[in-house]
Design a protein around this motif. Structure first.
Motif, mmCIF file in Angstrom:
data_model
loop_
_atom_site.group_PDB
_atom_site.id
_atom_site.type_symbol
_atom_site.label_atom_id
_atom_site.label_comp_id
_atom_site.label_asym_id
_atom_site.label_seq_id
_atom_site.Cartn_x
_atom_site.Cartn_y
_atom_site.Cartn_z
ATOM 1 N N ALA A 219 0.831 -1.206 0.000
ATOM 2 C CA ALA A 219 0.000 0.000 0.000
ATOM 3 C C ALA A 219 0.864 1.255 0.000
ATOM 4 O O ALA A 219 0.612 2.203 -0.755
ATOM 5 N N LEU A 220 1.887 1.262 0.836
ATOM 6 C CA LEU A 220 2.754 2.438 0.921
ATOM 7 C C LEU A 220 3.517 2.678 -0.387
ATOM 8 O O LEU A 220 3.774 3.825 -0.760
ATOM 9 N N LYS A 221 3.877 1.614 -1.071
ATOM 10 C CA LYS A 221 4.537 1.780 -2.370
ATOM 11 C C LYS A 221 3.597 2.498 -3.345
ATOM 12 O O LYS A 221 4.007 3.411 -4.065
ATOM 13 N N CYS A 222 2.325 2.085 -3.342
ATOM 14 C CA CYS A 222 1.352 2.724 -4.222
ATOM 15 C C CYS A 222 1.117 4.185 -3.843
ATOM 16 O O CYS A 222 0.875 5.035 -4.710
ATOM 17 N N LEU A 223 1.183 4.476 -2.555
ATOM 18 C CA LEU A 223 0.857 5.811 -2.053
ATOM 19 C C LEU A 223 2.061 6.749 -1.995
ATOM 20 O O LEU A 223 1.903 7.935 -1.711
ATOM 21 N N GLY A 224 3.260 6.209 -2.216
ATOM 22 C CA GLY A 224 4.460 7.034 -2.159
ATOM 23 C C GLY A 224 4.969 7.260 -0.750
ATOM 24 O O GLY A 224 5.757 8.176 -0.508
ATOM 25 N N GLY A 225 4.531 6.430 0.179
ATOM 26 C CA GLY A 225 4.985 6.540 1.565
ATOM 27 C C GLY A 225 6.317 5.849 1.788
ATOM 28 O O GLY A 225 7.011 5.461 0.841
ATOM 29 N N ASP A 226 6.667 5.675 3.054
ATOM 30 C CA ASP A 226 7.962 5.082 3.399
ATOM 31 C C ASP A 226 7.783 4.121 4.560
ATOM 32 O O ASP A 226 6.942 4.336 5.446
ATOM 33 N N MET A 227 8.589 3.075 4.550
ATOM 34 C CA MET A 227 8.522 2.065 5.605
ATOM 35 C C MET A 227 9.855 1.358 5.715
ATOM 36 O O MET A 227 10.526 1.111 4.715
ATOM 37 N N GLN A 228 10.246 1.065 6.933
ATOM 38 C CA GLN A 228 11.376 0.193 7.199
ATOM 39 C C GLN A 228 10.918 -0.905 8.156
ATOM 40 O O GLN A 228 10.038 -0.676 8.995
ATOM 41 N N ALA A 229 11.521 -2.069 8.016
ATOM 42 C CA ALA A 229 11.095 -3.206 8.822
ATOM 43 C C ALA A 229 12.269 -4.144 9.069
ATOM 44 O O ALA A 229 13.292 -4.088 8.378
ATOM 45 N N ARG A 230 12.083 -5.008 10.070
ATOM 46 C CA ARG A 230 13.106 -6.008 10.379
ATOM 47 C C ARG A 230 12.414 -7.214 11.003
ATOM 48 O O ARG A 230 11.597 -7.063 11.916
ATOM 49 N N LEU A 231 12.725 -8.395 10.506
ATOM 50 C CA LEU A 231 12.147 -9.621 11.044
ATOM 51 C C LEU A 231 12.664 -9.887 12.455
ATOM 52 O O LEU A 231 13.802 -9.532 12.789
ATOM 53 N N CYS A 232 11.829 -10.536 13.261
ATOM 54 C CA CYS A 232 12.164 -10.806 14.663
ATOM 55 C C CYS A 232 11.941 -12.272 15.001
ATOM 56 O O CYS A 232 11.010 -12.620 15.753
#
Length: 320
Positions: A219-232
């Motif tokens: 969704a964020l890719k489509c909206l031009g947003g930003d996100m960072q993540a890391r598996l736990c």
């Protein structure tokens, strides 16, 4: 992917949402999920794609339908599919706001095969793109986002899952001066809300499900947003599962480009219950009304589909 597929995917999430909506407030989250899975799976059979479920209801031995690796569609473009027929089963069972039926689609090989485990996430909208750093203290991220939004920190609203694991995080956010919106379940909706003006949400942060992280990233890719993540991963079994799914470095900071590759993807969500962005399913004499958001990265189009379905005409896959 053909652009006309976007409306076909709207029909898929509408079908799942309508099926689930009949059980709102009835306290049966497993029954709700089963209805939505059946409806979503049946509708996929009418869509002209050759799809592989890469994020679904579990492995083959855990789920009869929409399991990881299942092939769906009536033939056509080869695509990866991430599904959550009911994101927020507890919300539906309790009659609470925020439940959605949601899917993300990308060309084959473009969606991260995220294992079912926790994932740290931080997400913002387009105006704060490039400002976040999952390795930085939350106070620093808040200051950067507030500056990008041209707000004071005390005018920034952050969504956090209300869990004991977030107690320290919540305390630090409040001490920094930001406002917190605590949610009980379902973090795809608030991730989307962070990227759409007018929802009142400016950031999502915390540890939630990894599959939901990939849906949110689409969704964020489509909206031009930003996100960072890391598996736990929390056990050797989970670590082995990461390696089996091709994830070599579990400590890698994942960006949207890592989770949703390529130059095209689609995201569709239909509200089951009311949310800040969408109205939930409404039943009335002889029909039902749904509210859906449909996005495509390649064109930058975001559509809100307000649909009325006549029960004497629409061929629903579930008995209404």
């Amino acid at each position: 992917m053909k652009r006309e597929l976007s409306m076909e995917f709207v029909r898929v999430t509408e079908e799942a949402a309508i099926a689930a909506a009949r059980s709102v407030g009835r306290g049966d989250k497993n029954g709700t999920d089963a209805l939505a899975v059946d409806a979503m799976r049946s509708m996929f059979d009418t869509v002209h794609i050759s799809g592989t479920v890469v994020i679904g209801e579990g492995e083959l031995d855990e789920a009869p339908m929409l399991y990881i690796g299942e092939q769906v569609g009536a033939g056509g473009d080869e695509v990866d599919i991430a599904v959550d027929p009911v994101e927020g089963t507890n919300l539906v069972a309790k009659g609470q706001n925020g439940a959605i039926a949601v899917i993300a689609i990308a060309p084959k090989g473009c969606l991260l095969h995220a294992p079912d485990m926790y994932m740290e996430k931080i997400a913002v909208g387009p105006r704060a793109k490039g400002c976040i750093d999952i390795n930085a203290p939350v106070e620093e991220n808040l200051a950067r986002v507030a500056k990008a939004l041209k707000r004071n920190i005390n005018d920034v609203t952050v969504v956090v899952l209300d869990r004991p694991r977030h107690a320290e995080l919540i305390e630090r956010i409040r001490k920094a001066g930001a406002r917190i919106q605590l949610i009980t379940d379902g973090d795809v909706s608030p991730i989307v809300n962070a990227a759409i003006e007018g929802t009142g949400v400016h950031m999502y942060i915390g540890k939630g499900g990894a599959p939901e992280g990939v849906l949110g990233a689409a969704a964020l890719k489509c909206l031009g947003g930003d996100m960072q993540a890391r598996l736990c991963p929390e056990s050797e079994d989970q670590l082995a599962r990461c390696h089996k799914m091709g994830i070599k470095d579990v400590h890698q900071v994942l960006t949207i480009a890592d989770m949703v590759k390529g130059d095209d993807c689609m995201f569709t969500a239909t509200a089951i219950t009311d949310s800040q962005l969408l109205q939930g399913v409404r039943f009335f004499g002889g029909g039902v009304r749904t509210h859906t958001v449909s996005m495509r990265y390649k064109t930058g189009t975001v559509r809100f589909v307000d649909a009325v379905h006549r029960l004497d005409v629409d061929n629903f896959s579930v008995k209404l």
